[in-house]
Design an enzyme around this catalytic site. Structure first.
Site, PDB file in Angstrom:
ATOM      1  N   ASN A 131       5.797   4.829  -2.670  1.00 16.91           N
ATOM      2  CA  ASN A 131       4.884   5.450  -1.692  1.00 16.91           C
ATOM      3  C   ASN A 131       5.027   4.849  -0.296  1.00 16.91           C
ATOM      4  O   ASN A 131       4.149   5.004   0.546  1.00 16.91           O
ATOM      5  CB  ASN A 131       3.431   5.388  -2.193  1.00 16.91           C
ATOM      6  CG  ASN A 131       2.978   3.977  -2.518  1.00 16.91           C
ATOM      7  OD1 ASN A 131       3.612   3.016  -2.106  1.00 16.91           O
ATOM      8  ND2 ASN A 131       1.887   3.851  -3.248  1.00 16.91           N
ATOM      9  N   ARG A 269      -3.443  -4.426   3.302  1.00 19.46           N
ATOM     10  CA  ARG A 269      -4.505  -4.846   2.397  1.00 19.46           C
ATOM     11  C   ARG A 269      -5.702  -5.275   3.230  1.00 19.46           C
ATOM     12  O   ARG A 269      -5.541  -5.918   4.270  1.00 19.46           O
ATOM     13  CB  ARG A 269      -4.056  -6.019   1.506  1.00 19.46           C
ATOM     14  CG  ARG A 269      -3.127  -5.633   0.375  1.00 19.46           C
ATOM     15  CD  ARG A 269      -3.787  -4.718  -0.654  1.00 19.46           C
ATOM     16  NE  ARG A 269      -2.897  -4.318  -1.735  1.00 19.46           N
ATOM     17  CZ  ARG A 269      -2.251  -3.150  -1.786  1.00 19.46           C
ATOM     18  NH1 ARG A 269      -2.381  -2.271  -0.827  1.00 19.46           N
ATOM     19  NH2 ARG A 269      -1.485  -2.856  -2.829  1.00 19.46           N
ATOM     20  N   GLN A 298     -12.319  -3.536  -3.780  1.00 21.67           N
ATOM     21  CA  GLN A 298     -12.213  -2.092  -3.968  1.00 21.67           C
ATOM     22  C   GLN A 298     -12.739  -1.732  -5.335  1.00 21.67           C
ATOM     23  O   GLN A 298     -12.329  -2.366  -6.294  1.00 21.67           O
ATOM     24  CB  GLN A 298     -10.760  -1.639  -3.800  1.00 21.67           C
ATOM     25  CG  GLN A 298     -10.318  -1.728  -2.347  1.00 21.67           C
ATOM     26  CD  GLN A 298      -8.998  -1.035  -2.065  1.00 21.67           C
ATOM     27  OE1 GLN A 298      -8.586  -0.954  -0.931  1.00 21.67           O
ATOM     28  NE2 GLN A 298      -8.332  -0.527  -3.059  1.00 21.67           N
ATOM     29  N   HIS A 317      -8.981   4.139  -0.267  1.00 20.92           N
ATOM     30  CA  HIS A 317      -7.554   3.764  -0.379  1.00 20.92           C
ATOM     31  C   HIS A 317      -6.735   4.956  -0.883  1.00 20.92           C
ATOM     32  O   HIS A 317      -6.643   5.186  -2.086  1.00 20.92           O
ATOM     33  CB  HIS A 317      -7.445   2.582  -1.346  1.00 20.92           C
ATOM     34  CG  HIS A 317      -6.129   1.909  -1.339  1.00 20.92           C
ATOM     35  ND1 HIS A 317      -5.944   0.640  -1.818  1.00 20.92           N
ATOM     36  CD2 HIS A 317      -4.904   2.317  -0.933  1.00 20.92           C
ATOM     37  CE1 HIS A 317      -4.683   0.295  -1.701  1.00 20.92           C
ATOM     38  NE2 HIS A 317      -4.018   1.313  -1.170  1.00 20.92           N
TER      39      HIS A 317
HETATM   40  P1  NAD Z   1       8.267  -4.346   1.586  1.00 22.65           P
HETATM   41  O1  NAD Z   1       8.382  -5.425   0.578  1.00 22.65           O
HETATM   42  O2  NAD Z   1       9.421  -3.418   1.752  1.00 22.65           O
HETATM   43  O3  NAD Z   1       7.966  -4.953   3.036  1.00 22.65           O
HETATM   44  C1  NAD Z   1       7.080  -5.981   3.270  1.00 22.65           C
HETATM   45  C2  NAD Z   1       7.603  -6.739   4.509  1.00 22.65           C
HETATM   46  O4  NAD Z   1       6.592  -7.639   4.924  1.00 22.65           O
HETATM   47  C3  NAD Z   1       8.857  -7.539   4.215  1.00 22.65           C
HETATM   48  O5  NAD Z   1       9.859  -7.227   5.171  1.00 22.65           O
HETATM   49  C4  NAD Z   1       8.387  -8.971   4.362  1.00 22.65           C
HETATM   50  O6  NAD Z   1       9.397  -9.850   4.833  1.00 22.65           O
HETATM   51  C5  NAD Z   1       7.261  -8.808   5.358  1.00 22.65           C
HETATM   52  N1  NAD Z   1       6.355  -9.958   5.379  1.00 22.65           N
HETATM   53  C6  NAD Z   1       5.935 -10.740   4.353  1.00 22.65           C
HETATM   54  N2  NAD Z   1       5.139 -11.709   4.806  1.00 22.65           N
HETATM   55  C7  NAD Z   1       5.037 -11.544   6.142  1.00 22.65           C
HETATM   56  C8  NAD Z   1       4.342 -12.248   7.160  1.00 22.65           C
HETATM   57  N3  NAD Z   1       3.629 -13.350   6.885  1.00 22.65           N
HETATM   58  N4  NAD Z   1       4.435 -11.794   8.419  1.00 22.65           N
HETATM   59  C9  NAD Z   1       5.204 -10.723   8.728  1.00 22.65           C
HETATM   60  N5  NAD Z   1       5.888 -10.015   7.787  1.00 22.65           N
HETATM   61  C10 NAD Z   1       5.803 -10.436   6.516  1.00 22.65           C
HETATM   62  O7  NAD Z   1       6.958  -3.554   1.208  1.00 22.65           O
HETATM   63  P2  NAD Z   1       6.439  -2.154   1.749  1.00 22.65           P
HETATM   64  O8  NAD Z   1       6.810  -1.062   0.817  1.00 22.65           O
HETATM   65  O9  NAD Z   1       6.793  -2.039   3.174  1.00 22.65           O
HETATM   66  O10 NAD Z   1       4.863  -2.393   1.567  1.00 22.65           O
HETATM   67  C11 NAD Z   1       4.187  -3.379   2.331  1.00 22.65           C
HETATM   68  C12 NAD Z   1       2.763  -3.554   1.866  1.00 22.65           C
HETATM   69  O11 NAD Z   1       2.018  -2.375   2.161  1.00 22.65           O
HETATM   70  C13 NAD Z   1       2.574  -3.728   0.351  1.00 22.65           C
HETATM   71  O12 NAD Z   1       2.799  -5.050  -0.064  1.00 22.65           O
HETATM   72  C14 NAD Z   1       1.161  -3.293   0.150  1.00 22.65           C
HETATM   73  O13 NAD Z   1       0.281  -4.366   0.362  1.00 22.65           O
HETATM   74  C15 NAD Z   1       0.957  -2.254   1.241  1.00 22.65           C
HETATM   75  N6  NAD Z   1       0.931  -0.887   0.690  1.00 22.65           N
HETATM   76  C16 NAD Z   1      -0.214  -0.154   0.848  1.00 22.65           C
HETATM   77  C17 NAD Z   1      -0.276   1.121   0.320  1.00 22.65           C
HETATM   78  C18 NAD Z   1      -1.505   1.969   0.514  1.00 22.65           C
HETATM   79  O14 NAD Z   1      -1.696   2.946  -0.225  1.00 22.65           O
HETATM   80  N7  NAD Z   1      -2.339   1.691   1.487  1.00 22.65           N
HETATM   81  C19 NAD Z   1       0.803   1.650  -0.397  1.00 22.65           C
HETATM   82  C20 NAD Z   1       1.957   0.881  -0.490  1.00 22.65           C
HETATM   83  C21 NAD Z   1       2.004  -0.395   0.031  1.00 22.65           C
END
Ligand code: NAD
Length: 379
Positions: A131, A269, A298, A317
């Protein structure tokens, strides 16, 4: 543990009868490849596949009397959703003596105490990429929503009004604004790519730097700290996972150092931001608006400050659970279960924790160390 079926009945169950077919994500990774997909509606489409197993589906997840907690001691596998998280705290992991696998039907496994899971040799897997684009689209929508003052204008229209000066009193163009993402992984990068045609100036901060080719393609400015990024940007979007280094990253101090009147969008989050600090900044105008879909806990309590603070564009969410995303994460959960039941390895990119430590995507995107307090609490 899944969110409940719809409360509102409609005569047509879905607005559209088909979904576009995708076989690969933008980086070339294949979409889920289970041996078969049964009709996906309710129970993640797994009921038939899991015939012969004890398959309990419930939305009752909080407190010791919950159906979830009652079944925990005998569960081999727990499937949960970030949208309706079954918090897997240290205490719950200790109770789950048979537990071998926690599957996140979505992305973001922070509802599991990853350190405790690693110690108990439990595998944690999620459906990486399922997603990410859904959320990226939502982020673009939320940015435009705040900058162009959509919700108040819509409310004026639906209440029979035509007060144009009120509608536009907080409306701007995104064109020319400085937009930055904290986290430039699958979602963050997709947001940047989608914003390029708006002629914005793009910035990012991530613990991993993108390739020079991508930086050049998007004319991106890299910042080596979140502080440096927020000082300059008019719009900040948060797209990193929740882990010890990002919990309450956007606290009073960091928000005070943002460009006054900036917009903050958080679909990552809820706990990446301090709830009260965000509320106060929306009240004083330090933030021109806050939008997102993630809260803590949540479901959010009725009196959560983000429900009623000024200039918010919050929803429950939902960004990652569009019907398009549901089809992919349901297929991905089935793929992971098929691997688990047949003793085959789970795709590296789906792994967050395995073999006593972070693995696969978990190794890239999360940090080792103490779990954040109360993050994966029993609730
Ligand atoms: P991903 O793993 O592809 O990307 C996460 C990125 O964050 C990575 O590049 C990582 O290096 C970076 N990161 C980690 N710690 C960091 C920090 N301290 N400062 C800056 N960057 C940092 O994951 P994604 O698919 O892009 O998803 C990211 C996040 O989005 C998920 O972990 C989840 O919490 C959230 N998400 C939310 C929904 C929703 O429905 N709202 C859905 C999917 C994901």
């Amino acid at each position: 543990v899944l969110y409940d079926d719809p409360q509102r009945s409609t005569s047509t169950p879905t607005a559209r009868s088909e979904l576009p077919h995708l076989s690969r994500y933008p980086d070339g990774q294949t979409t889920p490849t289970p041996s078969k997909v049964d009709f996906v509606s309710g129970k993640l489409g797994l009921a038939k596949f899991l015939e012969g197993h004890d398959f309990v589906v419930t939305s009752s997840k909080d407190g010791p009397d919950s159906v979830f907690e009652q079944h925990l001691p005998t569960a081999d596998v727990v499937i949960s959703q970030p949208f309706w998280p079954a918090y897997m705290s240290t205490e719950r992991i200790a109770k789950a003596k048979n537990l071998k696998l926690c599957i996140t039907a979505g992305i973001g496994s922070d509802h599991v105490d990853l350190e405790a899971a690693a110690k108990a040799n439990i595998t944690v897997a999620e459906v990486t990429y399922c997603n990410s684009i859904s959320v990226a689209e939502h982020v673009v929508m939320l940015i435009l929503n705040l900058v162009r003052n959509f919700v108040p204008s819509h409310e004026i229209a639906t209440s029979g009004g035509w007060h144009i000066a009120d509608c536009v009193s907080r409306a701007y163009d995104l064109e020319g604004m400085q937009v930055g993402t904290v986290g430039a992984g699958r979602i963050g990068l997709a947001v940047l790519r989608r914003l390029k045609p708006f002629d914005t100036k793009l910035h990012y901060f991530d613990q991993h730097r993108l390739s020079a080719a991508v930086e050049e393609e998007l004319n991106l400015r890299y910042h080596n700290s979140v502080e440096s990024l927020v000082r300059i940007c008019d719009v900040v979007t948060i797209n990193c996972p929740l882990h010890p280094k990002t919990e309450h990253l956007f606290n009073k101090e960091l928000i005070a150092s943002m460009k006054p009147g900036s917009y903050l969008i958080n679909t990552a989050r809820g706990k990446v931001c301090e709830a009260q600090a965000v509320k106060e900044a929306c009240e004083t105008g330090q933030l021109a608006g806050y939008a997102g879909d993630v809260w803590f806990p949540q479901p959010a309590p009725n009196d959560h400050p983000w429900r009623s603070m000024p200039n918010n564009a919050m929803t429950p969410h939902v960004s990652g659970t569009s019907l398009s995303a549901q089809a992919r994460y349901a297929a991905g959960v089935r793929e992971i279960l098929e691997c688990f039941l047949e003793g085959r390895p789970i795709r590296e990119e789906y792994l967050i924790v395995q073999g006593g430590g972070l693995a696969g995507t978990g190794k890239h995107s999360y940090t080792e160390g103490n779990t954040t307090k109360g993050r994966a609490r029993s609730n």
